[in-house]
Design a protein around this motif. Structure first.
Motif, PDB file in Angstrom:
ATOM      1  N   MET A  45     -47.995  28.705  17.632  1.00  0.00           N
ATOM      2  CA  MET A  45     -47.014  28.574  18.701  1.00  0.00           C
ATOM      3  C   MET A  45     -47.621  27.921  19.936  1.00  0.00           C
ATOM      4  N   ALA A  46     -48.807  28.376  20.328  1.00  0.00           N
ATOM      5  CA  ALA A  46     -49.454  27.799  21.509  1.00  0.00           C
ATOM      6  C   ALA A  46     -49.705  26.311  21.294  1.00  0.00           C
ATOM      7  N   GLY A  47     -50.145  25.953  20.097  1.00  0.00           N
ATOM      8  CA  GLY A  47     -50.375  24.547  19.799  1.00  0.00           C
ATOM      9  C   GLY A  47     -49.090  23.736  19.824  1.00  0.00           C
ATOM     10  N   ALA A  48     -48.004  24.315  19.284  1.00  0.00           N
ATOM     11  CA  ALA A  48     -46.726  23.606  19.274  1.00  0.00           C
ATOM     12  C   ALA A  48     -46.196  23.410  20.693  1.00  0.00           C
ATOM     13  N   LEU A  49     -46.385  24.402  21.555  1.00  0.00           N
ATOM     14  CA  LEU A  49     -45.955  24.256  22.948  1.00  0.00           C
ATOM     15  C   LEU A  49     -46.753  23.166  23.657  1.00  0.00           C
TER      16      LEU A  49
ATOM     17  N   MET B 134     -39.232  33.696  22.259  1.00  0.00           N
ATOM     18  CA  MET B 134     -40.075  33.628  21.071  1.00  0.00           C
ATOM     19  C   MET B 134     -39.294  34.132  19.866  1.00  0.00           C
ATOM     20  N   VAL B 135     -39.303  33.333  18.812  1.00  0.00           N
ATOM     21  CA  VAL B 135     -38.636  33.705  17.567  1.00  0.00           C
ATOM     22  C   VAL B 135     -39.444  34.805  16.888  1.00  0.00           C
TER      23      VAL B 135
ATOM     24  N   ALA C 283     -38.650  27.374  27.432  1.00  0.00           N
ATOM     25  CA  ALA C 283     -39.262  27.062  26.148  1.00  0.00           C
ATOM     26  C   ALA C 283     -38.737  27.996  25.075  1.00  0.00           C
ATOM     27  N   VAL C 284     -38.610  27.465  23.862  1.00  0.00           N
ATOM     28  CA  VAL C 284     -38.313  28.238  22.666  1.00  0.00           C
ATOM     29  C   VAL C 284     -39.409  27.919  21.665  1.00  0.00           C
ATOM     30  N   THR C 285     -40.003  28.956  21.090  1.00  0.00           N
ATOM     31  CA  THR C 285     -41.089  28.708  20.149  1.00  0.00           C
ATOM     32  C   THR C 285     -41.130  29.780  19.072  1.00  0.00           C
TER      33      THR C 285
ATOM     34  N   MET D 145     -35.139  26.627  12.182  1.00  0.00           N
ATOM     35  CA  MET D 145     -34.241  25.835  13.013  1.00  0.00           C
ATOM     36  C   MET D 145     -34.915  25.278  14.266  1.00  0.00           C
ATOM     37  N   THR D 146     -36.037  25.827  14.684  1.00  0.00           N
ATOM     38  CA  THR D 146     -36.791  25.191  15.767  1.00  0.00           C
ATOM     39  C   THR D 146     -37.359  23.868  15.280  1.00  0.00           C
ATOM     40  N   HIS D 147     -37.871  23.860  14.044  1.00  0.00           N
ATOM     41  CA  HIS D 147     -38.335  22.604  13.448  1.00  0.00           C
ATOM     42  C   HIS D 147     -37.168  21.637  13.276  1.00  0.00           C
ATOM     43  N   ALA D 148     -36.016  22.157  12.835  1.00  0.00           N
ATOM     44  CA  ALA D 148     -34.848  21.309  12.648  1.00  0.00           C
ATOM     45  C   ALA D 148     -34.409  20.681  13.966  1.00  0.00           C
ATOM     46  N   ALA D 149     -34.453  21.446  15.056  1.00  0.00           N
ATOM     47  CA  ALA D 149     -34.123  20.902  16.369  1.00  0.00           C
ATOM     48  C   ALA D 149     -35.070  19.770  16.733  1.00  0.00           C
TER      49      ALA D 149
END
Length: 503
Positions: free
Chosen positions: A34-38, A58-59, A114-116, A356-360
């Protein structure tokens, strides 16, 4: 919803990480994904946004449940948002988080949101099999019983019907019968649809399986593609054995311009809709459609002007084929429409609640390349239970497009017929409402489970033992659906009802 133009919510950055390694020492725990994706999302935006972060959603993490996940991510990133929320379970939850963040930005309550989410089940499962203890952050103990057992009817739990792979086929088998398809035709539609999902995954650099599968490879049961629960093979089932993280960064139009983020990078949140089915699978009026999904799709369609051709890109949630098959019929999409930007949960991968975060992220990248277009982001959670969709666009919405009240629950509830009472005792005739057959790993049937209706209209659940070969053959006929056929119900030695097809 009236808001100041500078508060128009926009997605400005997206980030994804897919970490594939069989070396357990190199495994990355979910919080670091998550930290890396942010950080990737911040780089994608091209502006120092994390230091200004005031809202974090956070999901929910399944593979490594943390006691204090939000605190961990704050320490990893050196941030302290005024609002941080660890979300409830549900595959639709990232869509809800993005929608709610957009509303807070529109109201002027948030500057940068942020959403992660992230999952490391691939490494966790490998470590478990190897007997290796991972040197990761503190985690909570595993749940001793499936979470769904707490809200499903005791009859369903007694029959072991509390896993997604057992429950989605109830909708698959009921819906294709209602559509007038033979099982062979329905399985062919699923296989072709999934083949097209795999084509998208094959070109997605973040996908877990970068391979195109033919319809035959998906639909035909083989030693490498075993039948799991009729009519679903292994390749039709979501693959949660992945290590993936994703993040979305959002702000207002005024802030984005203040920070110098180019207009062509901005993706607008136009609006959305949400509704739920009753959580108990036996507490629903029927299994041929979802009233909640129908209302969400109809509302989204209206927001896009009433014609699904307005959507140049789509992401229809794809844990099992029945979900996008139902949605595309309500939307009026052609059978060959491209219904994913990402590749689907079988081929892109299924990071549990966070797909769905990846889909977004996939839709954002696609919209940036196709200016002036609309996209549909539709997520679904539990067992055809929770439905949430958003309209995203690379052009600004009308001033009143984003509505504060996006629930269409009351309209969905109004469509429901009376729910039949569930009985645990019955002897005599009953008709099949829906069913599935559950298989062993070697491809042999373990049992079938039938949802039936008594002559008085009550609902029951009954088992078909593996020894009842004639009944199993009727249930798995490719040429004729058994929905609506008659059988005899009796009590088995374990106290559970048994079903046997009438001669």
């Amino acid at each position: 919803m009236n808001h100041r133009p500078e508060n128009t919510p926009v997605i400005v950055g997206v980030g994804e990480i897919t970490h594939r390694t069989k070396d357990l020492e190199q495994g990355i725990e979910p919080i670091d994904l998550m930290a890396g994706a942010l950080r990737e999302a911040e780089r994608d935006a091209g502006a120092a946004l994390l230091a200004q972060l005031d809202s974090l959603d956070m999901v929910l993490v399944r593979s490594w449940p943390y006691p204090d996940p939000c605190g961990l991510i704050e320490r990893r990133l050196g941030v302290k948002p005024a609002r941080n929320v660890y979300g409830p379970s549900g595959g639709e939850s990232p869509v809800r988080h993005i929608h709610e963040a957009a509303l807070r930005i529109a109201r002027g309550e948030s500057r940068v949101a942020a959403v992660t989410g992230g999952e490391s089940r691939y490494t966790v499962e490998a470590a478990s099999k190897a007997g290796v203890t991972l040197p990761w952050s503190e985690r909570e103990p595993l749940q001793p019983t499936p979470v769904a057992a707490a809200f499903l009817h005791e009859v369903a739990v007694a029959h072991g019907m509390f896993l997604p792979i057992y429950l989605y086929p109830l909708y698959e088998n009921a819906s294709h019968a209602a559509w007038g398809q033979t099982p062979r035709e329905a399985m062919a539609e699923s296989a072709l649809l999934w083949s097209r999902y795999s084509e998208v995954a094959a070109t997605n650099p973040y996908a877990w399986l970068k391979k195109t599968y033919s319809p035959a490879q998906i639909g035909e049961a083989t030693a490498h593609n075993r039948m799991i629960a009729w009519p679903y093979t292994k390749h039709m089932v979501a693959n949660p054995l992945v290590n993936m993280g994703a993040a979305v960064l959002m702000t207002g139009l005024g802030v984005a311009r203040e920070l110098g983020i180019p207009e062509e990078r901005l993706i607008y949140v136009w609006g959305g809709a949400q509704a739920n089915e009753p959580r108990d699978i036996l507490g629903r009026d029927q299994y041929a459609r979802s009233h909640a999904q129908d209302l969400v799709m109809e509302t989204i369609l209206a927001q896009a002007g009433g014609d699904a051709s307005a959507f140049s890109m789509l992401e229809l949630y794809s844990c099992f084929p029945v979900v996008p098959k139902m949605a595309r019929r309500t939307l009026g999409l052609a059978a060959d429409a491209r219904m994913t930007s990402t590749g689907g949960l079988s081929f892109f991968g299924a990071p549990l609640n966070n797909y769905m975060t990846h889909a977004a992220a996939g839709l954002v990248r696609a919209l940036r390349e196709d200016r002036g277009k609309l996209a549909l982001l539709y997520g679904q959670g539990e067992f055809v239970t929770k439905h949430h969709a958003l309209v995203l666009a690379s052009k600004p919405p009308a001033p009143d497009a984003l509505q504060e009240d996006y629930s269409v629950q009351s309209a969905a509830d109004a469509r429901r017929a009376p729910v039949p009472p569930v009985v645990a005792e019955h002897a005599g005739p009953a008709t099949i409402e829906t069913f599935t057959v559950i298989y062993e790993r070697d491809g042999r049937p373990n049992r079938a489970v039938v949802v039936g209706r008594t002559p008085a209209g009550a609902r029951l659940m009954a088992r078909v033992d593996a020894t009842e070969t004639a009944t199993l053959a009727q249930l798995t006929s490719l040429e004729r659906s058994p929905i609506g056929s008659r059988g005899e119900v009796s009590k088995g030695p374990d106290g559970l009802l048994r079903w046997k097809a009438s001669a």
